[in-house]
Scaffold this motif. Structure first.
Motif, PDB file in Angstrom:
ATOM      1  N   PRO A   4       0.792  -1.235   0.000  1.00  0.00           N
ATOM      2  CA  PRO A   4       0.000   0.000   0.000  1.00  0.00           C
ATOM      3  C   PRO A   4       0.826   1.289   0.000  1.00  0.00           C
ATOM      4  N   VAL A   5       2.139   1.213   0.258  1.00  0.00           N
ATOM      5  CA  VAL A   5       2.960   2.430   0.224  1.00  0.00           C
ATOM      6  C   VAL A   5       3.806   2.496  -1.046  1.00  0.00           C
ATOM      7  N   GLU A   6       3.428   1.756  -2.064  1.00  0.00           N
ATOM      8  CA  GLU A   6       4.137   1.862  -3.342  1.00  0.00           C
ATOM      9  C   GLU A   6       4.067   3.306  -3.850  1.00  0.00           C
ATOM     10  N   GLY A   7       5.222   3.848  -4.234  1.00  0.00           N
ATOM     11  CA  GLY A   7       5.287   5.213  -4.751  1.00  0.00           C
ATOM     12  C   GLY A   7       5.467   6.292  -3.704  1.00  0.00           C
ATOM     13  N   ILE A   8       5.599   5.918  -2.418  1.00  0.00           N
ATOM     14  CA  ILE A   8       5.676   6.933  -1.365  1.00  0.00           C
ATOM     15  C   ILE A   8       7.071   7.535  -1.228  1.00  0.00           C
ATOM     16  N   THR A   9       8.084   6.967  -1.874  1.00  0.00           N
ATOM     17  CA  THR A   9       9.452   7.456  -1.677  1.00  0.00           C
ATOM     18  C   THR A   9       9.608   8.915  -2.095  1.00  0.00           C
ATOM     19  N   GLY A  10       8.848   9.369  -3.086  1.00  0.00           N
ATOM     20  CA  GLY A  10       8.926  10.779  -3.478  1.00  0.00           C
ATOM     21  C   GLY A  10       8.547  11.695  -2.337  1.00  0.00           C
ATOM     22  N   ARG A  11       7.511  11.349  -1.600  1.00  0.00           N
ATOM     23  CA  ARG A  11       7.123  12.155  -0.444  1.00  0.00           C
ATOM     24  C   ARG A  11       8.119  12.009   0.698  1.00  0.00           C
ATOM     25  N   GLU A  15      -1.525   1.159   4.453  1.00  0.00           N
ATOM     26  CA  GLU A  15      -2.624   1.772   3.707  1.00  0.00           C
ATOM     27  C   GLU A  15      -3.000   3.126   4.297  1.00  0.00           C
ATOM     28  N   LEU A  16      -3.156   3.183   5.626  1.00  0.00           N
ATOM     29  CA  LEU A  16      -3.504   4.448   6.271  1.00  0.00           C
ATOM     30  C   LEU A  16      -2.346   5.440   6.187  1.00  0.00           C
ATOM     31  N   ALA A  17      -1.121   4.944   6.307  1.00  0.00           N
ATOM     32  CA  ALA A  17       0.051   5.826   6.208  1.00  0.00           C
ATOM     33  C   ALA A  17       0.107   6.500   4.845  1.00  0.00           C
ATOM     34  N   ASN A  18      -0.167   5.753   3.809  1.00  0.00           N
ATOM     35  CA  ASN A  18      -0.123   6.324   2.466  1.00  0.00           C
ATOM     36  C   ASN A  18      -1.183   7.405   2.276  1.00  0.00           C
ATOM     37  N   LYS A  19      -2.332   7.236   2.937  1.00  0.00           N
ATOM     38  CA  LYS A  19      -3.406   8.216   2.826  1.00  0.00           C
ATOM     39  C   LYS A  19      -3.121   9.487   3.608  1.00  0.00           C
ATOM     40  N   THR A  20      -2.448   9.365   4.740  1.00  0.00           N
ATOM     41  CA  THR A  20      -2.317  10.496   5.665  1.00  0.00           C
ATOM     42  C   THR A  20      -0.921  11.105   5.709  1.00  0.00           C
TER      43      THR A  20
END
Length: 394
Positions: free
Chosen positions: A166-173, A266-271
């Motif tokens: 669920p955190v795929e793609g979060i490295t940019g942030r 999942e929640l981490a990616n949203k918030t």
């Protein structure tokens, strides 16, 4: 009739012998499987490391030829690390994450991994953000690398680690994070992804492991304001703790694909907000929020959804891994009043590990006097090679 009776008796004896042989065969098979699981030298297949020289050398480490095997204790080399992949995953594994990018572990971090190698009963896998190790940086680190076959080092690509989670793609942030907490957040999310994909235990790098951790199944640790005191058998009744508001994310165990890890990510990616200066925005209090949403119940020390392997989770008391809570660490772990060995034992007797809260206490000195600080009491037994360098590397 007498002939028939003799034949029956012989048949019984033959059957008994076959039963004894069969029982012996099954017993030996089980013992062999147990040996291979816990004691066979093949249980710790070492990664294939590539070696190159280092520009500078330690005074006590002689430069050797490039063809020197790693096992020959050359401290003047750089070790190119293999990427961690699924085929490196094993049973009974514990992960440590070093996310700063340093190509070595600091002295107290070495102590953590060494204590796990000695005490935990697990294979310790240190996942580095760096693509190589530099053994010349710390003598204790070189000792750790060469002396413990159940310690393995890998590098990892976090974009690949987060893929299909669920955190795929979060490295940019993560790379834009404010407040200097980038590495903390990489660690907070990386530990979830690596256990979600590979299963096992996770442990922070600011602990000393004191007990065999294999008996522990899927668990998270409750974080209380005051350390809970168990009975003499290191127990408190299930459900006896008041509801808490934090789950410690510095140590836990989960199987592959556990729903709690999925929902956490999942929640981490949203918030997740890269402009926030909150160091703990996906840390212990966030873990509590996820558990409350998922299990829809008051949280105390208990086993949640028992019998469902993808949801079951034991919430265990803080004394199991945090025998001293963070705001008491200075006054207890670095005590102004000398402690006797029995007093230290009373503090640590029920703990699988002792957490030292490096964010608050890395600057505190280690004296070498076991009556003055916990590192000096625990170190000589639980991380002896690392502690032998405490004067210069702790």
């Amino acid at each position: 009739m007498s002939g028939l009776a003799v034949l029956i008796r012989k048949s019984h004896k033959f059957t008994e012998k076959r039963l004894i042989l069969f029982t012996a065969f099954v017993t030996l098979t089980i013992l062999l499987a147990y040996y291979q699981l816990f004691y066979s030298p093949n249980i710790h297949p070492q990664p294939q490391y590539n070696i190159s020289t280092v520009n500078q050398t330690n005074d006590n480490c002689k430069r050797k030829n490039l063809t020197t095997a790693v096992e020959e204790r050359n401290c003047s080399v750089k070790i190119k690390l293999p990427d961690f992949y699924k085929h490196h995953s094993q049973k009974m594994q514990m992960f440590f994450l070093e996310t700063s990018g340093r190509p070595f572990l600091k002295g107290r971090q070495v102590c953590s991994v060494e204590s796990a190698a000695i005490q935990s009963g697990l294979i310790s896998k240190v996942i580095m953000r760096s693509s190589y190790l530099d053994l010349s940086k710390r003598k204790s680190f070189c000792d750790l690398f060469h002396n413990y076959k159940n310690v393995q080092f890998y590098t990892i690509n976090y974009e690949e680690l987060f893929r299909n989670t669920p955190v795929e793609g979060i490295t940019g942030r993560l790379d834009r994070v404010a407040g200097g907490h980038k590495f903390t957040h990489y660690s907070d999310l990386g530990r979830l992804a690596i256990l979600y994909k590979y299963g096992g235990y996770y442990m922070d790098l600011d602990v000393i492991v004191t007990k065999d951790m294999r008996p522990l199944n899927t668990f998270l640790v409750i974080e209380m304001h005051q350390t809970t005191r168990p009975d003499m058998q290191c127990r408190i009744p299930w459900g006896s703790l008041l509801e808490f508001h934090t789950l410690f994310n510095g140590v836990f165990r989960f199987p592959v694909g556990h729903e709690f890890l999925y929902r956490y990510m999942e929640l981490a990616n949203k918030t997740y907000d890269p402009t926030s200066t909150n160091r703990h925005q996906v840390g212990p209090q966030f873990a509590y929020q996820v558990a409350k949403r998922m299990y829809k119940t008051g949280l105390t020390n208990r086993i949640l959804d028992k019998g469902n392997p993808k949801r079951e989770m034991a919430l265990i008391p803080d004394y199991t891994f945090m025998p001293v809570v963070h705001h008491q660490a200075k006054s207890i772990l670095w005590s102004a009043d000398p402690k006797t060995p029995q007093q230290w034992e009373d503090v640590f007797r029920c703990a699988y590990s002792v957490h030292f809260y490096s964010h608050y206490n890395d600057h505190r000195k280690v004296s070498g006097d076991p009556s003055k600080d916990a590192y000096s009491f625990l170190g000589p037994t639980h991380c002896p090679k690392a502690f032998s360098h405490y004067k210069t590397e702790f």
